[in-house]
Design a protein around this motif. Structure first.
Motif, PDB file in Angstrom:
ATOM      1  N   MET A 111      37.653  45.527  41.670  1.00 39.13           N
ATOM      2  CA  MET A 111      36.059  44.712  41.691  1.00 39.13           C
ATOM      3  C   MET A 111      35.496  44.684  40.711  1.00 39.13           C
ATOM      4  O   MET A 111      34.217  43.985  40.942  1.00 39.13           O
ATOM      5  CB  MET A 111      35.362  46.544  42.380  1.00 39.13           C
ATOM      6  N   ALA A 112      34.823  45.566  39.792  1.00 40.57           N
ATOM      7  CA  ALA A 112      35.020  44.813  38.378  1.00 40.57           C
ATOM      8  C   ALA A 112      34.808  43.075  37.944  1.00 40.57           C
ATOM      9  O   ALA A 112      34.107  42.187  37.603  1.00 40.57           O
ATOM     10  CB  ALA A 112      35.295  45.474  37.049  1.00 40.57           C
ATOM     11  N   ALA A 113      36.398  42.800  38.065  1.00 38.50           N
ATOM     12  CA  ALA A 113      37.019  41.666  38.599  1.00 38.50           C
ATOM     13  C   ALA A 113      36.203  40.376  39.640  1.00 38.50           C
ATOM     14  O   ALA A 113      35.778  39.418  38.640  1.00 38.50           O
ATOM     15  CB  ALA A 113      38.350  41.000  38.386  1.00 38.50           C
ATOM     16  N   ARG A 114      36.339  40.774  39.933  1.00 33.81           N
ATOM     17  CA  ARG A 114      35.249  39.880  40.974  1.00 33.81           C
ATOM     18  C   ARG A 114      33.692  40.441  41.423  1.00 33.81           C
ATOM     19  O   ARG A 114      32.966  39.075  41.490  1.00 33.81           O
ATOM     20  CB  ARG A 114      35.700  41.064  42.746  1.00 33.81           C
ATOM     21  N   MET A 115      33.191  40.974  40.652  1.00 33.27           N
ATOM     22  CA  MET A 115      32.141  40.960  40.378  1.00 33.27           C
ATOM     23  C   MET A 115      31.449  40.173  38.472  1.00 33.27           C
ATOM     24  O   MET A 115      30.882  39.582  38.350  1.00 33.27           O
ATOM     25  CB  MET A 115      31.440  42.673  40.149  1.00 33.27           C
ATOM     26  N   GLY A 116      32.907  39.863  37.949  1.00 38.68           N
ATOM     27  CA  GLY A 116      32.311  38.775  36.613  1.00 38.68           C
ATOM     28  C   GLY A 116      33.254  39.063  35.675  1.00 38.68           C
ATOM     29  O   GLY A 116      33.245  39.120  34.514  1.00 38.68           O
ATOM     30  N   ALA A 117      33.731  40.473  35.313  1.00 34.74           N
ATOM     31  CA  ALA A 117      33.452  41.539  34.458  1.00 34.74           C
ATOM     32  C   ALA A 117      35.179  40.321  33.370  1.00 34.74           C
ATOM     33  O   ALA A 117      36.135  39.800  34.411  1.00 34.74           O
ATOM     34  CB  ALA A 117      34.648  42.406  34.670  1.00 34.74           C
ATOM     35  N   LYS A 118      35.230  40.545  32.475  1.00 32.43           N
ATOM     36  CA  LYS A 118      36.107  39.885  31.808  1.00 32.43           C
ATOM     37  C   LYS A 118      36.728  41.133  30.697  1.00 32.43           C
ATOM     38  O   LYS A 118      38.435  40.453  30.589  1.00 32.43           O
ATOM     39  CB  LYS A 118      35.616  39.138  30.800  1.00 32.43           C
ATOM     40  N   ILE A 119      36.539  42.252  30.988  1.00 33.43           N
ATOM     41  CA  ILE A 119      37.256  42.966  29.288  1.00 33.43           C
ATOM     42  C   ILE A 119      38.160  44.071  30.052  1.00 33.43           C
ATOM     43  O   ILE A 119      36.863  44.654  30.406  1.00 33.43           O
ATOM     44  CB  ILE A 119      36.701  42.688  28.008  1.00 33.43           C
ATOM     45  N   VAL A 120      39.115  44.813  29.995  1.00 39.18           N
ATOM     46  CA  VAL A 120      39.162  45.964  30.351  1.00 39.18           C
ATOM     47  C   VAL A 120      39.920  46.809  29.363  1.00 39.18           C
ATOM     48  O   VAL A 120      40.517  46.556  28.626  1.00 39.18           O
ATOM     49  CB  VAL A 120      40.213  45.969  31.605  1.00 39.18           C
ATOM     50  N   TRP A 121      38.614  47.939  28.642  1.00 36.65           N
ATOM     51  CA  TRP A 121      39.811  48.590  27.736  1.00 36.65           C
ATOM     52  C   TRP A 121      40.322  50.405  28.753  1.00 36.65           C
ATOM     53  O   TRP A 121      39.820  50.510  29.632  1.00 36.65           O
ATOM     54  CB  TRP A 121      38.311  49.664  27.051  1.00 36.65           C
ATOM     55  N   PHE A 122      41.888  50.068  28.356  1.00 32.92           N
ATOM     56  CA  PHE A 122      41.942  51.536  28.655  1.00 32.92           C
ATOM     57  C   PHE A 122      41.175  52.834  28.100  1.00 32.92           C
ATOM     58  O   PHE A 122      40.371  52.929  27.703  1.00 32.92           O
ATOM     59  CB  PHE A 122      43.291  51.871  29.013  1.00 32.92           C
ATOM     60  N   PRO A 123      41.726  53.639  28.500  1.00 30.75           N
ATOM     61  CA  PRO A 123      41.035  55.324  28.464  1.00 30.75           C
ATOM     62  C   PRO A 123      41.084  55.126  27.185  1.00 30.75           C
ATOM     63  O   PRO A 123      41.444  54.947  25.743  1.00 30.75           O
ATOM     64  CB  PRO A 123      41.448  56.432  29.009  1.00 30.75           C
ATOM     65  N   THR A 124      39.256  55.554  26.618  1.00 33.81           N
ATOM     66  CA  THR A 124      38.951  55.446  25.429  1.00 33.81           C
ATOM     67  C   THR A 124      38.612  57.123  25.316  1.00 33.81           C
ATOM     68  O   THR A 124      39.131  57.795  24.665  1.00 33.81           O
ATOM     69  CB  THR A 124      37.597  54.548  25.294  1.00 33.81           C
TER      70      THR A 124
END
Length: 288
Positions: free
Chosen positions: A86-99
């Protein structure tokens, strides 16, 4: 503005609105980066997708390419492929694994009790317990990680390792490269909880990853200029990403942090071409 930073990005910035107080709002930061001659910045939240916020900033301040992101902590369901989709469909570019919810950071803080709880963490309460998230089970990647990688590959997203352990990050980068993920970043190469030996950094670079260094760790004393510059020199400018990790109320403005790091590299013999690679060309490869 340092002319050499024209068109640069800061791909790791904490801004408001957030669940903890930040020094600048998204709007304020967008104007600051434009005034500094920079091209854009990535909005990082430990707790929610910033894709919608970034889209609004791009509309309000067209000169600034605000980059949306998502971080796989408990607030988005942890290792949740649907949240990434869903984030990608909204245009997100970066995925951080757990912080801040990663098992690695939890274990590190338990072993180093003199270190404060990370800024941006959400504490346990009587009704809500944080899951400490690992991507490994019995030493192997969990099945859901493969689902996450499929989504990341399908949308050509940037995979960033977050606050995972060296072992987790190494296995994640290896598998991502194997299946053809094109954009990868080892987060916090010299942050104590995620510090990665040079030989493993080199392996990740051979898989196609960039190694990220941040001004925040220098300013807090968690790293130092000698360590960071030595690692950057050995890994090489074409494989290095430098970000502020800024936005805290006690930190200098992110744009000033980027300028400071740029000046320090030039003072230490890095060429203008090297600096352009680190601050301009490399982030553009990731988010443009």
């Amino acid at each position: 503005m340092i002319e050499i930073l024209k068109g640069a990005y800061d791909l790791h910035v904490h801004s408001a609105p957030d669940v903890v107080k930040r020094r600048f709002s998204d709007i304020e930061l967008a104007h600051r980066f434009v005034a500094a001659g920079m091209k854009g910045y990535a909005i990082k939240s430990h707790q929610s997708s910033t894709a919608g916020r970034a889209a609004l900033i791009r509309e309000m301040v067209p000169e600034c390419n605000a980059v949306g992101t998502i971080t796989l902590n408990n607030a988005v369901g942890g290792l949740n492929p649907m949240a990434v989709e869903m984030a990608a469909r909204m245009g997100a570019k970066i995925v951080w694994f757990p912080t801040v919810d990663s098992w690695n950071e939890y274990d590190f803080l338990n072993r180093n009790t003199d270190i404060p709880q990370p800024y941006g963490a959400v504490a346990d309460s009587k009704t809500l317990k944080r899951e400490r998230i690992s991507i490994l089970e019995d030493g192997r990647l969990k099945p859901v990680v493969f689902d996450l990688l499929d989504v990341i590959k399908a949308h050509n997203l940037v995979l960033a390792t977050g606050h995972l352990s060296t072992k987790e990050s190494q296995q994640l980068i290896r598998e991502a490269a194997r299946i053809g993920v094109q954009k990868m970043v080892v987060t916090h190469g010299d942050y104590p909880a995620t510090s990665m030996p040079l030989e493993i950094q080199r392996e990740c670079v051979a898989c196609g990853a960039f190694i990220e260094h941040n001004y925040l760790q220098i300013s807090t004393g968690e790293s130092n200029w000698e360590t960071a510059i030595s690692q950057i020199r050995q890994i090489g400018a074409k494989h290095t990403l430098i970000c502020s990790d800024g936005g805290q109320t006690t930190s200098i403005p992110p744009d000033e942090a980027i300028e400071t790091y740029c000046s320090k590299l030039l003072e230490n013999g890095f060429s203008e071409s090297d600096v352009r690679d680190i601050f301009v060309s490399n982030p553009r490869l990731l988010v443009e």
